[in-house]
Design a protein around this motif. Structure first.
Motif, mmCIF file in Angstrom:
data_model
loop_
_atom_site.group_PDB
_atom_site.id
_atom_site.type_symbol
_atom_site.label_atom_id
_atom_site.label_comp_id
_atom_site.label_asym_id
_atom_site.label_seq_id
_atom_site.Cartn_x
_atom_site.Cartn_y
_atom_site.Cartn_z
ATOM 1 N N THR A 228 10.781 8.962 -10.456
ATOM 2 C CA THR A 228 9.366 9.243 -10.710
ATOM 3 C C THR A 228 8.969 9.099 -12.174
ATOM 4 O O THR A 228 7.779 8.962 -12.468
ATOM 5 N N ASP A 229 9.920 9.118 -13.097
ATOM 6 C CA ASP A 229 9.608 8.898 -14.512
ATOM 7 C C ASP A 229 9.323 7.406 -14.709
ATOM 8 O O ASP A 229 10.224 6.572 -14.508
ATOM 9 N N PRO A 230 8.077 7.028 -15.083
ATOM 10 C CA PRO A 230 7.711 5.607 -15.177
ATOM 11 C C PRO A 230 8.594 4.783 -16.119
ATOM 12 O O PRO A 230 8.965 3.655 -15.793
ATOM 13 N N ILE B 47 13.209 6.535 2.897
ATOM 14 C CA ILE B 47 14.147 6.078 1.878
ATOM 15 C C ILE B 47 15.241 7.129 1.751
ATOM 16 O O ILE B 47 14.960 8.320 1.670
ATOM 17 N N THR B 48 16.479 6.650 1.725
ATOM 18 C CA THR B 48 17.625 7.540 1.564
ATOM 19 C C THR B 48 18.383 7.141 0.302
ATOM 20 O O THR B 48 18.650 5.954 0.076
ATOM 21 N N VAL B 49 18.687 8.124 -0.533
ATOM 22 C CA VAL B 49 19.479 7.915 -1.750
ATOM 23 C C VAL B 49 20.825 8.577 -1.494
ATOM 24 O O VAL B 49 20.904 9.802 -1.373
ATOM 25 N N GLY B 50 21.881 7.760 -1.386
ATOM 26 C CA GLY B 50 23.175 8.302 -0.978
ATOM 27 C C GLY B 50 23.037 8.805 0.448
ATOM 28 O O GLY B 50 22.737 8.044 1.354
ATOM 29 N N GLU B 51 23.191 10.081 0.638
ATOM 30 C CA GLU B 51 23.038 10.701 1.959
ATOM 31 C C GLU B 51 21.752 11.521 2.056
ATOM 32 O O GLU B 51 21.479 12.125 3.091
ATOM 33 N N THR B 52 20.951 11.550 0.971
ATOM 34 C CA THR B 52 19.786 12.426 0.910
ATOM 35 C C THR B 52 18.490 11.641 1.124
ATOM 36 O O THR B 52 18.215 10.671 0.423
ATOM 37 N N GLU B 53 17.691 12.107 2.083
ATOM 38 C CA GLU B 53 16.396 11.481 2.346
ATOM 39 C C GLU B 53 15.389 11.928 1.287
ATOM 40 O O GLU B 53 15.345 13.107 0.931
ATOM 41 N N VAL B 54 14.596 10.975 0.781
ATOM 42 C CA VAL B 54 13.587 11.281 -0.238
ATOM 43 C C VAL B 54 12.444 12.057 0.420
ATOM 44 O O VAL B 54 11.842 11.604 1.395
ATOM 45 N N THR B 55 12.175 13.263 -0.114
ATOM 46 C CA THR B 55 11.047 14.077 0.349
ATOM 47 C C THR B 55 10.391 14.726 -0.865
ATOM 48 O O THR B 55 11.096 15.096 -1.804
ATOM 49 N N PRO B 56 9.125 14.895 -0.934
ATOM 50 C CA PRO B 56 8.140 14.330 -0.013
ATOM 51 C C PRO B 56 8.103 12.803 -0.172
ATOM 52 O O PRO B 56 8.512 12.271 -1.195
ATOM 53 N N PHE C 55 0.856 -1.189 0.000
ATOM 54 C CA PHE C 55 0.000 0.000 0.000
ATOM 55 C C PHE C 55 0.892 1.238 0.000
ATOM 56 O O PHE C 55 1.818 1.332 0.800
ATOM 57 N N GLN C 56 0.582 2.170 -0.890
ATOM 58 C CA GLN C 56 1.293 3.453 -0.878
ATOM 59 C C GLN C 56 0.410 4.524 -1.501
ATOM 60 O O GLN C 56 0.066 4.444 -2.677
ATOM 61 N N GLY C 57 0.046 5.507 -0.685
ATOM 62 C CA GLY C 57 -0.720 6.638 -1.188
ATOM 63 C C GLY C 57 -1.997 6.265 -1.920
ATOM 64 O O GLY C 57 -2.289 6.820 -2.967
ATOM 65 N N GLY C 58 -2.744 5.330 -1.416
ATOM 66 C CA GLY C 58 -3.997 4.934 -2.051
ATOM 67 C C GLY C 58 -3.839 3.883 -3.141
ATOM 68 O O GLY C 58 -4.826 3.364 -3.651
ATOM 69 N N LYS C 59 -2.612 3.560 -3.515
ATOM 70 C CA LYS C 59 -2.379 2.525 -4.522
ATOM 71 C C LYS C 59 -2.086 1.204 -3.826
ATOM 72 O O LYS C 59 -1.355 1.157 -2.836
#
Length: 191
Positions: A86-88, A168-177, A51-55
């Protein structure tokens, strides 16, 4: 007139047979086989619901439980990758080349004889793997947690549990939003 009598007879016969079936079912009482902590160990085929964001996404997957560790040899990382990329089309390309992602969840088990279940206190581990992001291979780290107990149910020898990806962290950066990804195994079948 004869047809009505035959139909009436058939209805009475059906009612009598179903009544006898119900009585015989009442006599057959289920006697549970007491569970043991070691019953949790084994190979399972499960329905993993995400489940994620209604999906909602469902996938049949396999896992192993042994020595207080649940191991997915090929964990579906689709939602994680699509959160990062985010690009499918690009996300699908990364998923096609990702390969198998192994994921492990530690647990502590406790016998509940009253309910004939083994309760599992889940301790999800960090999931880590690498993917190409904008042409550069980056380390992905997914912090997982469990808000509820899991259960090995003696009645149907299934394992049921749930956990979530907190961040979720990519390298040292946290994914936001970020929208939390929830994972649930509502039923599994022991092989």
């Amino acid at each position: 007139m004869k047809i009505k009598k035959v139909l009436h007879f058939l209805m009475l016969a059906a009612i009598a047979v179903s009544g006898m079936s119900l009585i015989s079912c009442l006599e057959d009482q289920y006697t549970p086989i007491p569970v043991k902590l070691s019953d949790v160990d084994g190979n399972y085929k499960a329905r993993l619901v995400t489940f994620q964001g209604g999906k909602i996404n469902e996938k049949i997957t396999d896992f192993n439980a042994k020595d207080s560790l649940i191991t997915f040899k090929d964990f579906p990382a689709r939602e994680v990758v699509k959160t990062i990329i985010t690009d499918p089309a690009k996300a699908d390309t990364v998923l096609a080349h990702l390969g198998k992602v192994e994921y492990k969840i530690k647990f502590k088990s406790k016998l509940n004889t009253e309910q004939n279940v083994v309760e599992l206190a889940l301790e999800p581990q960090v999931m880590a793997f690498q993917i190409p992001v904008e042409g550069v291979t980056k380390n992905i780290s997914v912090k997982m947690s469990a808000k509820q107990k899991g259960f090995y149910v003696g009645y149907d020898t299934s394992l049921r549990f749930a956990w979530e990806a907190e961040k979720i962290t990519v390298g040292e950066t946290e994914v936001t939003p970020y929208q939390i990804i929830k994972y649930e195994v509502p039923i599994s079948i022991k092989n």
